[in-house]
Design a protein around this motif. Structure first.
Motif, short mmCIF file in Angstrom:
data_model
loop_
_atom_site.label_atom_id
_atom_site.label_comp_id
_atom_site.label_asym_id
_atom_site.label_seq_id
_atom_site.Cartn_x
_atom_site.Cartn_y
_atom_site.Cartn_z
N GLN A 227 0.83 -1.41 0.02
CA GLN A 227 0.01 -0.06 -0.01
C GLN A 227 0.89 1.19 -0.12
N ALA A 270 4.58 4.64 -10.36
CA ALA A 270 3.65 5.45 -11.28
C ALA A 270 2.50 4.46 -11.87
N GLU A 271 2.92 3.29 -12.31
CA GLU A 271 2.00 2.32 -12.87
C GLU A 271 0.90 1.86 -11.75
N ARG A 272 1.30 1.72 -10.68
CA ARG A 272 0.23 1.20 -9.49
C ARG A 272 -0.03 1.83 -8.91
N GLY A 273 0.20 3.13 -8.86
CA GLY A 273 -0.41 4.34 -8.03
C GLY A 273 -0.13 4.13 -6.71
N PRO A 275 1.67 5.06 -3.08
CA PRO A 275 2.32 6.21 -2.57
C PRO A 275 3.70 5.89 -2.16
N SER A 288 2.98 11.04 -4.30
CA SER A 288 2.89 10.10 -5.65
C SER A 288 3.61 10.16 -6.67
N LYS A 290 3.93 10.72 -10.73
CA LYS A 290 3.15 10.67 -11.89
C LYS A 290 4.11 10.70 -12.92
N LYS A 291 3.82 10.07 -14.17
CA LYS A 291 4.47 10.09 -15.59
C LYS A 291 4.38 11.46 -15.87
N TYR A 296 9.28 11.70 -14.88
CA TYR A 296 8.32 11.67 -13.79
C TYR A 296 8.09 13.01 -12.89
N ARG A 302 -0.64 13.30 -2.17
CA ARG A 302 -1.75 12.59 -2.85
C ARG A 302 -2.04 11.17 -2.95
#
Length: 302
Positions: A227, A270-273, A275, A288, A290-291, A296, A302
């Motif tokens: 997680q 990034a792919e799994r989101g 934290p 988080s 992000k691409k 990135y 967030r």
């Protein structure tokens, strides 16, 4: 998953009308079901600009730093120690720098006190790696373990590297004090220090994940069944490391291996989101991935 940021004030009223205010600590927190993760400040490092840029493309690197608001001439990254509370376990990931590394570090005991915790309350100290700002705080000013009731855990490869008598001869002159300091503190911890391997569940819900390169045995940790990820220094800043993760960064002991590790971690997060919690990232280190174009971006909170 919810991330919050709150200020914990500690102050004392003086005699008469005089009020002396103590330090205000900002704690960033994340709730993961029955788990609560809090990042605490151990202060910040004071580093030259060369520590960031080194032999990287000067103009492009400077443009990225300018866009991130990093002034020329120096760099003061935060030091975020991660606290995990799960049932009766009170776990620290890394121990801060203690009082002998830099005057701007060593604030962890104060940050714990702001949460009504003391070093005696810590049940486990889990190290990502053996650099001064992560390991040295495990020993107090009297050469005794600070966290007297805690189990201490470190990756076997990392432990073996710092106690290897050849390390001071191969680590480079600028890091020889790191080697001496790590070996000394590992010796002082003695049989309090346990080792683990990549993939081990070091505690319930905490799985070690090899992230070698910054140091030879650097470890990150998946929390709560994936997680969240405590990444230590595998992703060492929120600008160059994200915008150009493939660049070999001068802060890493094996820059090429660290770049491969960093790129794989960022892509995965990034792919799994999932934290990310980073030791030297801003806003308490939580956010988080992000691409963002060819690279990135770190998105706090967030």
């Amino acid at each position: 998953m919810r991330i919050t940021r709150r200020k914990v004030l500690r102050g004392a009223a003086g005699f008469g009308a005089t009020v002396v205010f103590g330090r205000a600590w900002a704690a960033t927190e994340m709730d993961l079901g029955d788990l609560r993760i809090t990042t605490l400040s151990d202060g910040h490092l004071q580093l030259p600009e060369s520590f960031l840029i080194g032999d990287l493309p000067q103009d492009e690197a400077r443009a990225i730093l300018d866009a991130a608001g990093v002034a020329a001439g120096g760099y003061e990254p935060p030091c975020n120690v991660t606290l995990l509370r799960s049932g009766e376990d009170v776990v620290l990931f890394d121990a801060g720098a203690g009082s002998t590394f830099m005057q701007s570090t060593g604030r962890l005991p104060e940050a714990l006190a702001a949460l009504d915790l003391s070093p005696d309350d810590i049940t486990h100290v889990v190290f990502t790696h053996g650099h001064p700002d992560h390991l040295w705080g495990a020993i107090d000013d009297f050469d005794e373990p600070l966290f007297v009731n805690a189990r201490h855990l470190i990756g076997r490869i990392e432990r073996d590297y710092w106690v290897d008598p050849e390390t001071p001869e191969t680590i480079g002159a600028e890091r020889q004090s790191f080697a001496a300091g790590a070996a000394r503190r590992i010796e002082l911890l003695a049989d309090r220090l346990e080792t683990f391997e990549d993939g081990d569940e070091v505690l319930p819900g905490v799985v070690a994940r090899a992230s070698f390169g910054h140091t030879p045995g650097h470890m990150s940790f998946e929390i709560g069944g994936g997680q969240a990820l405590v990444a230590g220094d595998a992703i060492g800043n929120a600008h160059l490391a994200f915008a150009r993760p493939e660049w070999p960064m001068p802060a890493d002991q094996d820059p090429e291996k660290a770049a491969r590790t960093r790129l794989a971690l960022l892509q995965d997060l990034a792919e799994r989101g999932v934290p990310l919690i980073g030791f030297h990232l801003p806003a308490g280190g939580m956010g988080s991935v992000k691409k963002n174009g060819d690279g990135y971006a770190f998105v706090p909170g967030r």
